[in-house]
Motif scaffolding. Structure first.
Motif, PDB file in Angstrom:
ATOM      1  N   TYR A  35       5.834  -8.877  -6.591  1.00 14.88           N
ATOM      2  CA  TYR A  35       5.788  -7.372  -6.136  1.00 14.88           C
ATOM      3  C   TYR A  35       6.696  -6.474  -5.336  1.00 14.88           C
ATOM      4  O   TYR A  35       6.383  -5.373  -4.965  1.00 14.88           O
ATOM      5  N   TYR A  36       7.811  -6.936  -5.325  1.00 15.16           N
ATOM      6  CA  TYR A  36       8.858  -6.611  -4.232  1.00 15.16           C
ATOM      7  C   TYR A  36       9.288  -5.157  -5.030  1.00 15.16           C
ATOM      8  O   TYR A  36       9.365  -4.334  -4.216  1.00 15.16           O
ATOM      9  N   PHE A  37       9.349  -4.989  -6.313  1.00 19.62           N
ATOM     10  CA  PHE A  37       9.663  -3.680  -6.929  1.00 19.62           C
ATOM     11  C   PHE A  37       8.876  -2.645  -6.594  1.00 19.62           C
ATOM     12  O   PHE A  37       8.972  -1.543  -6.403  1.00 19.62           O
ATOM     13  N   LEU A  38       7.489  -2.959  -6.750  1.00 19.78           N
ATOM     14  CA  LEU A  38       6.422  -1.972  -6.214  1.00 19.78           C
ATOM     15  C   LEU A  38       6.385  -1.952  -4.902  1.00 19.78           C
ATOM     16  O   LEU A  38       6.279  -0.470  -4.386  1.00 19.78           O
ATOM     17  N   ILE A  39       6.576  -2.788  -4.031  1.00 17.38           N
ATOM     18  CA  ILE A  39       6.403  -2.447  -2.509  1.00 17.38           C
ATOM     19  C   ILE A  39       7.574  -1.722  -2.086  1.00 17.38           C
ATOM     20  O   ILE A  39       7.585  -0.632  -1.028  1.00 17.38           O
ATOM     21  N   ASN A  40       8.592  -1.896  -2.708  1.00 24.08           N
ATOM     22  CA  ASN A  40       9.909  -0.913  -2.205  1.00 24.08           C
ATOM     23  C   ASN A  40      10.017   0.488  -2.460  1.00 24.08           C
ATOM     24  O   ASN A  40      10.136   1.331  -1.818  1.00 24.08           O
ATOM     25  N   ASP A  41       9.280   0.711  -3.838  1.00 17.23           N
ATOM     26  CA  ASP A  41       9.042   2.057  -4.301  1.00 17.23           C
ATOM     27  C   ASP A  41       8.026   2.752  -3.298  1.00 17.23           C
ATOM     28  O   ASP A  41       7.913   3.847  -3.000  1.00 17.23           O
ATOM     29  N   LEU A  42       6.836   2.012  -3.009  1.00 19.80           N
ATOM     30  CA  LEU A  42       5.757   2.718  -2.005  1.00 19.80           C
ATOM     31  C   LEU A  42       6.518   3.099  -0.896  1.00 19.80           C
ATOM     32  O   LEU A  42       6.185   3.930  -0.337  1.00 19.80           O
ATOM     33  N   ILE A  43       7.173   2.150   0.006  1.00 18.21           N
ATOM     34  CA  ILE A  43       8.017   2.366   1.328  1.00 18.21           C
ATOM     35  C   ILE A  43       8.799   3.402   1.006  1.00 18.21           C
ATOM     36  O   ILE A  43       8.617   4.534   1.880  1.00 18.21           O
ATOM     37  N   VAL A  44       9.573   3.598  -0.132  1.00 23.20           N
ATOM     38  CA  VAL A  44      10.590   4.814  -0.164  1.00 23.20           C
ATOM     39  C   VAL A  44      10.031   6.153  -0.395  1.00 23.20           C
ATOM     40  O   VAL A  44      10.157   7.011  -0.056  1.00 23.20           O
ATOM     41  N   ASN A  45       8.746   6.003  -1.004  1.00 24.17           N
ATOM     42  CA  ASN A  45       8.021   7.271  -1.371  1.00 24.17           C
ATOM     43  C   ASN A  45       6.814   7.610  -0.399  1.00 24.17           C
ATOM     44  O   ASN A  45       6.030   8.397  -0.571  1.00 24.17           O
ATOM     45  N   ASN A  46       6.792   6.778   0.609  1.00 23.94           N
ATOM     46  CA  ASN A  46       5.633   6.950   1.524  1.00 23.94           C
ATOM     47  C   ASN A  46       4.345   6.893   0.874  1.00 23.94           C
ATOM     48  O   ASN A  46       3.383   7.358   1.375  1.00 23.94           O
ATOM     49  N   TYR A  47       4.252   5.814  -0.013  1.00 25.53           N
ATOM     50  CA  TYR A  47       2.927   5.698  -0.484  1.00 25.53           C
ATOM     51  C   TYR A  47       2.433   6.833  -1.446  1.00 25.53           C
ATOM     52  O   TYR A  47       0.952   6.961  -1.515  1.00 25.53           O
ATOM     53  N   GLN A  48       3.008   7.864  -1.862  1.00 28.53           N
ATOM     54  CA  GLN A  48       2.713   8.852  -2.428  1.00 28.53           C
ATOM     55  C   GLN A  48       3.798   9.514  -3.278  1.00 28.53           C
ATOM     56  O   GLN A  48       5.031   9.463  -2.890  1.00 28.53           O
ATOM     57  N   GLY A  49       3.516  10.324  -4.053  1.00 27.69           N
ATOM     58  CA  GLY A  49       4.475  11.159  -4.910  1.00 27.69           C
ATOM     59  C   GLY A  49       4.093  12.384  -5.299  1.00 27.69           C
ATOM     60  O   GLY A  49       2.751  12.793  -5.351  1.00 27.69           O
ATOM     61  N   ASP A  50       4.772  13.067  -6.175  1.00 26.24           N
ATOM     62  CA  ASP A  50       4.131  14.243  -6.827  1.00 26.24           C
ATOM     63  C   ASP A  50       2.937  14.139  -7.956  1.00 26.24           C
ATOM     64  O   ASP A  50       2.185  14.893  -8.059  1.00 26.24           O
ATOM     65  N   HIS A  51       3.166  13.188  -8.432  1.00 18.37           N
ATOM     66  CA  HIS A  51       2.124  12.520  -9.456  1.00 18.37           C
ATOM     67  C   HIS A  51       1.295  11.565  -9.435  1.00 18.37           C
ATOM     68  O   HIS A  51       0.722  10.679 -10.216  1.00 18.37           O
ATOM     69  N   PHE A  52       1.551  10.893  -8.032  1.00 17.04           N
ATOM     70  CA  PHE A  52       0.976   9.436  -7.838  1.00 17.04           C
ATOM     71  C   PHE A  52       0.399   9.563  -6.388  1.00 17.04           C
ATOM     72  O   PHE A  52       0.910   9.974  -5.624  1.00 17.04           O
ATOM     73  N   LYS A  53      -0.788   8.709  -6.353  1.00 12.59           N
ATOM     74  CA  LYS A  53      -1.372   8.701  -4.696  1.00 12.59           C
ATOM     75  C   LYS A  53      -1.689   7.087  -4.934  1.00 12.59           C
ATOM     76  O   LYS A  53      -1.914   6.591  -5.993  1.00 12.59           O
ATOM     77  N   VAL A  54      -1.769   6.493  -3.724  1.00 16.42           N
ATOM     78  CA  VAL A  54      -2.079   5.079  -3.506  1.00 16.42           C
ATOM     79  C   VAL A  54      -3.158   4.926  -2.814  1.00 16.42           C
ATOM     80  O   VAL A  54      -3.542   5.562  -1.601  1.00 16.42           O
ATOM     81  N   TYR A  55      -4.093   4.203  -3.173  1.00 18.01           N
ATOM     82  CA  TYR A  55      -5.571   4.102  -2.530  1.00 18.01           C
ATOM     83  C   TYR A  55      -5.898   2.536  -2.201  1.00 18.01           C
ATOM     84  O   TYR A  55      -5.351   1.673  -3.001  1.00 18.01           O
ATOM     85  N   GLY A  56      -6.472   2.359  -1.320  1.00 21.00           N
ATOM     86  CA  GLY A  56      -6.841   0.837  -0.725  1.00 21.00           C
ATOM     87  C   GLY A  56      -8.476   0.803  -1.008  1.00 21.00           C
ATOM     88  O   GLY A  56      -9.292   1.581  -0.553  1.00 21.00           O
ATOM     89  N   GLU A  57      -8.921  -0.177  -1.528  1.00 23.72           N
ATOM     90  CA  GLU A  57     -10.428  -0.617  -1.479  1.00 23.72           C
ATOM     91  C   GLU A  57     -10.858  -1.567  -0.414  1.00 23.72           C
ATOM     92  O   GLU A  57     -10.057  -2.447  -0.372  1.00 23.72           O
ATOM     93  N   TYR A  58     -11.708  -1.095   0.410  1.00 30.26           N
ATOM     94  CA  TYR A  58     -11.856  -1.996   1.611  1.00 30.26           C
ATOM     95  C   TYR A  58     -13.278  -2.567   1.410  1.00 30.26           C
ATOM     96  O   TYR A  58     -14.270  -1.808   1.030  1.00 30.26           O
TER      97      TYR A  58
END
Length: 74
Positions: A26-49
């Motif tokens: 998942y390095y490809f995903l994790i790197n993109d999340l870091i670069v984009n601060n876990y958000q973008g114009d068309h996406f958000k990242v959520y966590g289920e706890y």
């Protein structure tokens, strides 16, 4: 269970723990999340706890919700 939006500043360590031994896949995903601060114009990242522990990562790209990694059976 609860769901909250994730940010790199406050949630990155939890995300890394969730991926644990699968992190190399998942390095490809994790790197993109870091670069984009876990958000973008068309996406958000959520966590289920569950009981205060991150158990799933959810990506929302405004048209669909994807479960990327889950440590619980669905």
């Amino acid at each position: 269970m609860s769901i909250m939006q994730l940010t790199s500043c406050s949630n990155h360590a939890e995300v890394i723990r969730l991926f644990s031994s699968d992190i190399e896949n998942y390095y490809f995903l994790i790197n993109d999340l870091i670069v984009n601060n876990y958000q973008g114009d068309h996406f958000k990242v959520y966590g289920e706890y569950d009981k205060g522990e991150l158990v799933s990562i959810l990506l929302n790209n405004l048209t669909m919700l994807l479960i990327i990694l889950s440590q619980i059976e669905r």
